[in-house]
Write an enzyme that holds these catalytic residues in place. Structure first.
Site, PDB file in Angstrom:
ATOM      1  N   ARG A  30      33.731  31.597  53.253  1.00  0.00           N
ATOM      2  CA  ARG A  30      32.974  30.980  52.159  1.00  0.00           C
ATOM      3  C   ARG A  30      31.841  30.093  52.640  1.00  0.00           C
ATOM      4  O   ARG A  30      30.766  30.050  52.041  1.00  0.00           O
ATOM      5  CB  ARG A  30      33.947  30.154  51.289  1.00  0.00           C
ATOM      6  N   CYS A 176      43.732  22.873  49.236  1.00  0.00           N
ATOM      7  CA  CYS A 176      44.091  23.603  50.463  1.00  0.00           C
ATOM      8  C   CYS A 176      45.582  23.432  50.737  1.00  0.00           C
ATOM      9  O   CYS A 176      46.275  24.398  51.036  1.00  0.00           O
ATOM     10  CB  CYS A 176      43.272  23.101  51.641  1.00  0.00           C
ATOM     11  N   SER A 197      45.273  27.366  52.925  1.00  0.00           N
ATOM     12  CA  SER A 197      44.125  27.475  53.820  1.00  0.00           C
ATOM     13  C   SER A 197      44.153  26.299  54.774  1.00  0.00           C
ATOM     14  O   SER A 197      44.213  25.149  54.333  1.00  0.00           O
ATOM     15  CB  SER A 197      42.827  27.471  52.993  1.00  0.00           C
ATOM     16  N   ASP A 199      42.221  24.616  58.058  1.00  0.00           N
ATOM     17  CA  ASP A 199      41.211  24.426  59.110  1.00  0.00           C
ATOM     18  C   ASP A 199      41.922  23.758  60.282  1.00  0.00           C
ATOM     19  O   ASP A 199      42.197  22.562  60.255  1.00  0.00           O
ATOM     20  CB  ASP A 199      40.086  23.554  58.545  1.00  0.00           C
ATOM     21  N   ASN A 207      46.428  16.852  57.654  1.00  0.00           N
ATOM     22  CA  ASN A 207      47.477  17.218  56.696  1.00  0.00           C
ATOM     23  C   ASN A 207      48.867  16.959  57.252  1.00  0.00           C
ATOM     24  O   ASN A 207      49.756  16.496  56.529  1.00  0.00           O
ATOM     25  CB  ASN A 207      47.339  18.681  56.294  1.00  0.00           C
ATOM     26  N   VAL A 238      40.326  29.014  62.711  1.00  0.00           N
ATOM     27  CA  VAL A 238      39.513  28.204  63.615  1.00  0.00           C
ATOM     28  C   VAL A 238      38.055  28.563  63.342  1.00  0.00           C
ATOM     29  O   VAL A 238      37.672  29.737  63.433  1.00  0.00           O
ATOM     30  CB  VAL A 238      39.871  28.495  65.084  1.00  0.00           C
ATOM     31  N   TYR A 239      37.260  27.573  62.972  1.00  0.00           N
ATOM     32  CA  TYR A 239      35.830  27.835  62.789  1.00  0.00           C
ATOM     33  C   TYR A 239      35.191  28.172  64.132  1.00  0.00           C
ATOM     34  O   TYR A 239      35.540  27.595  65.168  1.00  0.00           O
ATOM     35  CB  TYR A 239      35.146  26.628  62.145  1.00  0.00           C
TER      36      TYR A 239
END
Length: 294
Positions: A30, A176, A197, A199, A207, A238-239
């Site tokens: 996204r 998330c 979701s 990250d 979190n 993982v971005y």
């Protein structure tokens, strides 16, 4: 090697990171940044003896964890009020530019819509902005969770749910971390968090600490010990622009997790303050910067 075998729980998180980098599917997400992604991961972290899963292989923003959780508990949805505490983590999602991009052109800057705190304290109520009086409206799920833990601890229905389908279209960012289930076994309170979701670089460390702290707080007001935090991830990602930073983190050996305790006897979840939450023995390594994908 420093800290060898002293923090197997943090190693579980690090192994998840490595697994995603090594085996993840490349996805254009996204945000447009791109990720490596796996679906369906699970880890368990001990909360016994006051332990909290606050990562040590990099410094995690503890003040942000505490203030955001207290903000959720208040039922607040105004990013500006959290920002006034010096915690800017929701500023980007509450910015004029971001709200306009999501179609919320008539919404005041900072108004995130009926996100986590609103769902926790007023599930089912009609959302009328950050400053409306919602007293007595909707279902106070958090109060119900605590009441059940105290009076019906064997229940299999002790659930805190932020995923309200009716309200998703009004949220600046859909939840998330979506659902937490609590269970009491042998005088210990445990939590299982389902996160749709995750990250792994920025969000998940936050979190883990947040739901670990929430479990400790609920256990405290219910006069229970703490057991475990079970963490279930849907899309664990993982971005692409976090990979190098996470490889640096993977090279570090974990130190023992810190512990948390509370000043005085606190009987209500609403009576916790930042000053009453005491972190002990946090000895992290240097921060690792990773950009946030908005």
């Amino acid at each position: 090697m420093e800290g060898a075998n002293v923090n197997e729980d943090e190693r579980k998180y690090l192994r998840q990171i490595k697994h995603i980098i090594d085996e993840g599917d490349k996805v254009i997400d996204r945000t447009g940044v791109g990720t490596l992604s796996l679906f369906g991961l699970h880890s368990t972290y001990s909360l016994r003896n006051g332990v909290i899963p606050l990562l040590t292989t990099k410094r995690v923003y503890w003040k942000g964890v505490v203030e955001e959780l207290l903000w959720f508990i208040k039922g607040d949805t105004d990013a500006k009020r959290l920002s006034a505490k010096g915690v800017k983590i929701w500023d980007a999602n509450g910015s004029r530019e971001f709200l306009d991009s999501q179609g919320f052109k008539d919404r005041p800057e900072g108004d995130l819509g009926p996100i986590y705190g609103f769902q926790w304290r007023h599930f089912g109520a009609e959302y009328h902005g950050t400053d409306a009086d919602y007293k007595g409206q909707g279902v106070d799920q958090l109060a119900d969770v605590i009441e059940q833990i105290k009076n019906n601890p064997n229940s299999r229905r002790i659930i805190l749910n932020a995923w309200n389908v009716k309200d998703l279209h009004q949220m600046a960012l859909p939840p998330c971390h979506t659902l937490a289930q609590f269970a009491v076994k042998n005088g210990e309170l445990s939590c299982q968090l389902y996160q749709r979701s995750g990250d792994m670089g920025l969000g998940v460390p936050f979190n883990l600490a947040s739901y670990g702290l929430l479990t400790h707080m609920i256990a405290h007001v219910c006069a229970l010990k703490t057991g475990f935090l079970h963490h279930v991830l849907g899309d664990a990602h993982v971005y692409l622009n976090h990979i190098d930073a996470l490889k640096e983190q993977l090279s570090r050996d974990p130190r023992p997790f810190p512990t948390v305790h509370f000043e005085g006897r606190i009987d209500s979840i609403d009576d916790f303050t930042a000053e009453s939450i005491i972190l002990n023995g946090y000895n992290p390594m240097a921060p690792i910067k990773m950009p946030m994908a908005v």
